[in-house]
Write a protein that holds these residues in place. Sequence first.
Motif, PDB file in Angstrom:
ATOM      1  N   GLU A  94       0.792  -1.226   0.000  1.00 33.19           N
ATOM      2  CA  GLU A  94       0.000   0.000   0.000  1.00 33.19           C
ATOM      3  C   GLU A  94       0.826   1.280   0.000  1.00 33.19           C
ATOM      4  OE1 GLU A  94      -3.561   0.572   0.019  1.00 33.19           O
ATOM      5  OE2 GLU A  94      -3.317  -1.408  -0.826  1.00 33.19           O
ATOM      6  N   PHE A  95       2.137   1.184   0.130  1.00 33.13           N
ATOM      7  CA  PHE A  95       2.932   2.412   0.204  1.00 33.13           C
ATOM      8  C   PHE A  95       2.853   3.162  -1.118  1.00 33.13           C
ATOM      9  CE2 PHE A  95       6.472   5.236   0.887  1.00 33.13           C
ATOM     10  CZ  PHE A  95       6.270   5.576   2.210  1.00 33.13           C
ATOM     11  N   GLY A  96       2.373   4.399  -1.073  1.00 35.13           N
ATOM     12  CA  GLY A  96       2.216   5.200  -2.284  1.00 35.13           C
ATOM     13  C   GLY A  96       1.031   4.770  -3.128  1.00 35.13           C
ATOM     14  N   ASP A  97       0.164   3.931  -2.570  1.00 33.63           N
ATOM     15  CA  ASP A  97      -1.010   3.430  -3.288  1.00 33.63           C
ATOM     16  C   ASP A  97      -2.029   4.555  -3.497  1.00 33.63           C
ATOM     17  OD1 ASP A  97      -2.361   1.002  -4.312  1.00 33.63           O
ATOM     18  OD2 ASP A  97      -3.839   1.452  -2.765  1.00 33.63           O
ATOM     19  N   LEU A  98      -2.943   4.322  -4.408  1.00 34.48           N
ATOM     20  CA  LEU A  98      -3.960   5.313  -4.752  1.00 34.48           C
ATOM     21  C   LEU A  98      -4.723   5.798  -3.519  1.00 34.48           C
ATOM     22  CD1 LEU A  98      -5.577   6.839  -6.921  1.00 34.48           C
ATOM     23  CD2 LEU A  98      -7.020   4.820  -7.115  1.00 34.48           C
ATOM     24  N   THR A  99      -5.118   4.903  -2.626  1.00 30.53           N
ATOM     25  CA  THR A  99      -5.908   5.336  -1.469  1.00 30.53           C
ATOM     26  C   THR A  99      -5.064   6.156  -0.492  1.00 30.53           C
ATOM     27  OG1 THR A  99      -5.562   3.157  -0.463  1.00 30.53           O
ATOM     28  CG2 THR A  99      -7.675   3.545  -1.558  1.00 30.53           C
ATOM     29  N   GLN A 100      -3.774   5.889  -0.420  1.00 26.29           N
ATOM     30  CA  GLN A 100      -2.922   6.706   0.444  1.00 26.29           C
ATOM     31  C   GLN A 100      -2.802   8.120  -0.142  1.00 26.29           C
ATOM     32  OE1 GLN A 100       1.210   5.521   0.988  1.00 26.29           O
ATOM     33  NE2 GLN A 100       1.122   6.183   3.111  1.00 26.29           N
ATOM     34  N   ILE A 101      -2.657   8.211  -1.443  1.00 32.69           N
ATOM     35  CA  ILE A 101      -2.582   9.518  -2.103  1.00 32.69           C
ATOM     36  C   ILE A 101      -3.922  10.242  -1.972  1.00 32.69           C
ATOM     37  CG2 ILE A 101      -2.300  10.648  -4.347  1.00 32.69           C
ATOM     38  CD1 ILE A 101      -0.296   8.310  -4.985  1.00 32.69           C
ATOM     39  N   MET A 102      -5.022   9.506  -2.148  1.00 23.78           N
ATOM     40  CA  MET A 102      -6.355  10.099  -1.982  1.00 23.78           C
ATOM     41  C   MET A 102      -6.548  10.632  -0.566  1.00 23.78           C
ATOM     42  SD  MET A 102      -8.908   7.507  -3.986  1.00 23.78           S
ATOM     43  CE  MET A 102     -10.019   7.646  -2.630  1.00 23.78           C
ATOM     44  N   THR A 103      -6.080   9.899   0.429  1.00 25.80           N
ATOM     45  CA  THR A 103      -6.222  10.337   1.817  1.00 25.80           C
ATOM     46  C   THR A 103      -5.460  11.635   2.041  1.00 25.80           C
ATOM     47  OG1 THR A 103      -6.523   8.053   2.553  1.00 25.80           O
ATOM     48  CG2 THR A 103      -5.898   9.661   4.230  1.00 25.80           C
ATOM     49  N   ALA A 104      -4.264  11.736   1.473  1.00 29.70           N
ATOM     50  CA  ALA A 104      -3.495  12.989   1.576  1.00 29.70           C
ATOM     51  C   ALA A 104      -4.255  14.130   0.902  1.00 29.70           C
ATOM     52  CB  ALA A 104      -2.118  12.810   0.950  1.00 29.70           C
ATOM     53  N   ASN A 105      -4.842  13.855  -0.258  1.00 26.62           N
ATOM     54  CA  ASN A 105      -5.629  14.880  -0.956  1.00 26.62           C
ATOM     55  C   ASN A 105      -6.828  15.328  -0.116  1.00 26.62           C
ATOM     56  OD1 ASN A 105      -4.014  14.769  -3.222  1.00 26.62           O
ATOM     57  ND2 ASN A 105      -5.333  13.335  -4.294  1.00 26.62           N
ATOM     58  N   LEU A 106      -7.518  14.356   0.461  1.00 23.52           N
ATOM     59  CA  LEU A 106      -8.692  14.686   1.273  1.00 23.52           C
ATOM     60  C   LEU A 106      -8.296  15.470   2.526  1.00 23.52           C
ATOM     61  CD1 LEU A 106     -10.511  11.287   0.827  1.00 23.52           C
ATOM     62  CD2 LEU A 106     -11.416  13.508   0.097  1.00 23.52           C
ATOM     63  N   ALA A 107      -7.149  15.140   3.113  1.00 26.55           N
ATOM     64  CA  ALA A 107      -6.666  15.889   4.279  1.00 26.55           C
ATOM     65  C   ALA A 107      -6.366  17.333   3.883  1.00 26.55           C
ATOM     66  CB  ALA A 107      -5.425  15.219   4.861  1.00 26.55           C
ATOM     67  N   ALA A 108      -5.800  17.524   2.694  1.00 24.56           N
ATOM     68  CA  ALA A 108      -5.520  18.879   2.212  1.00 24.56           C
ATOM     69  C   ALA A 108      -6.814  19.611   1.879  1.00 24.56           C
ATOM     70  CB  ALA A 108      -4.622  18.822   0.986  1.00 24.56           C
ATOM     71  N   ARG A 109      -7.751  18.910   1.278  1.00 31.55           N
ATOM     72  CA  ARG A 109      -9.005  19.541   0.853  1.00 31.55           C
ATOM     73  C   ARG A 109      -9.837  20.007   2.037  1.00 31.55           C
ATOM     74  NH1 ARG A 109     -12.788  20.873  -2.157  1.00 31.55           N
ATOM     75  NH2 ARG A 109     -14.872  20.087  -2.414  1.00 31.55           N
ATOM     76  N   TYR A 110      -9.977  19.170   3.038  1.00 33.70           N
ATOM     77  CA  TYR A 110     -10.868  19.480   4.151  1.00 33.70           C
ATOM     78  C   TYR A 110     -10.171  20.156   5.330  1.00 33.70           C
ATOM     79  CZ  TYR A 110     -14.453  16.834   1.769  1.00 33.70           C
ATOM     80  OH  TYR A 110     -15.369  16.396   0.857  1.00 33.70           O
ATOM     81  N   ASP A 111      -8.839  20.111   5.385  1.00 33.37           N
ATOM     82  CA  ASP A 111      -8.084  20.702   6.491  1.00 33.37           C
ATOM     83  C   ASP A 111      -8.670  20.268   7.840  1.00 33.37           C
ATOM     84  OD1 ASP A 111      -6.106  22.123   7.743  1.00 33.37           O
ATOM     85  OD2 ASP A 111      -7.077  24.072   7.530  1.00 33.37           O
ATOM     86  N   ASP A 112      -8.974  18.986   7.934  1.00 34.21           N
ATOM     87  CA  ASP A 112      -9.557  18.387   9.133  1.00 34.21           C
ATOM     88  C   ASP A 112      -8.907  17.016   9.313  1.00 34.21           C
ATOM     89  OD1 ASP A 112     -11.086  17.460  11.225  1.00 34.21           O
ATOM     90  OD2 ASP A 112     -13.019  17.826  10.255  1.00 34.21           O
ATOM     91  N   PRO A 113      -7.639  17.004   9.768  1.00 33.81           N
ATOM     92  CA  PRO A 113      -6.885  15.744   9.796  1.00 33.81           C
ATOM     93  C   PRO A 113      -7.538  14.632  10.613  1.00 33.81           C
ATOM     94  CG  PRO A 113      -5.566  17.566  10.691  1.00 33.81           C
ATOM     95  CD  PRO A 113      -6.879  18.130  10.262  1.00 33.81           C
ATOM     96  N   LEU A 114      -8.167  14.976  11.721  1.00 28.71           N
ATOM     97  CA  LEU A 114      -8.771  13.949  12.568  1.00 28.71           C
ATOM     98  C   LEU A 114      -9.957  13.274  11.875  1.00 28.71           C
ATOM     99  CD1 LEU A 114      -8.468  12.597  15.283  1.00 28.71           C
ATOM    100  CD2 LEU A 114      -9.946  14.347  16.269  1.00 28.71           C
ATOM    101  N   SER A 115     -10.843  14.076  11.283  1.00 28.61           N
ATOM    102  CA  SER A 115     -12.010  13.510  10.590  1.00 28.61           C
ATOM    103  C   SER A 115     -11.593  12.709   9.361  1.00 28.61           C
ATOM    104  CB  SER A 115     -12.972  14.626  10.176  1.00 28.61           C
ATOM    105  OG  SER A 115     -13.445  15.315  11.310  1.00 28.61           O
ATOM    106  N   VAL A 116     -10.639  13.237   8.597  1.00 26.70           N
ATOM    107  CA  VAL A 116     -10.152  12.530   7.409  1.00 26.70           C
ATOM    108  C   VAL A 116      -9.467  11.238   7.822  1.00 26.70           C
ATOM    109  CG1 VAL A 116      -8.504  12.612   5.491  1.00 26.70           C
ATOM    110  CG2 VAL A 116      -9.956  14.588   5.965  1.00 26.70           C
TER     111      VAL A 116
END
Length: 193
Positions: free
Chosen positions: A118-140
């Motif tokens: 899973e290192f560098g996998d699509l879902t890991q990249i998506m999670t980073a994107n979602l953390a940036a988008r929502y600026d809510d690390p705990l919820s993401v």
Amino acid sequence: MISLTVTAVVFGVVFLAELPDKTALAGLVLGTRYRASYVFAGVAAAFTLHVVLAVAAGSVLTLLPQQIVQALTGVLFLGGAAVLLLRKGEDEEEVRKPENQSFWKVSGAGFMLILVAEFGDLTQIMTANLAARYDDPLSVGLGAVLALWAVAGLGIVGGKALMKKVPLRLITQIAALVMLALGLWSLWEAVTG
């Protein structure tokens, strides 16, 4: 404070994107050979580590101007949607069998398998994107971890039955459409913001 809306959105996106991934198949294979709880412990620990790294990376992105972050996440979501739509079916991977059924051997095998796969996998990249988008690390982070754990659990105890009822291609297409919508929405916000 945890936002249930952000957690639910992240859960849905990550769950759908991870469901057709090779790690669900690996969990299924490990779950048929070893005690499910041991396999899940290792897999869950590896997914948790991946989400922490992804959320940290996404939180760093929030230091950039908002329009740049929205444009970047929009492009990355569109790229993720393209990857889901264009990739071929995953082949079953060979899983090394631990010497015995001890907790540490089985959970360690599950942990290492997911950590590497899973290192560098699509879902890991998506999670980073979602953390940036929502600026809510705990919820993401919570939404992503719960989604990955749910997929792992399904893969370990019943993935084969689910795949017989719901075509893998349909699941992949739904995940791609959700990512496409998020990508377009992010780009729209970047242009109009």
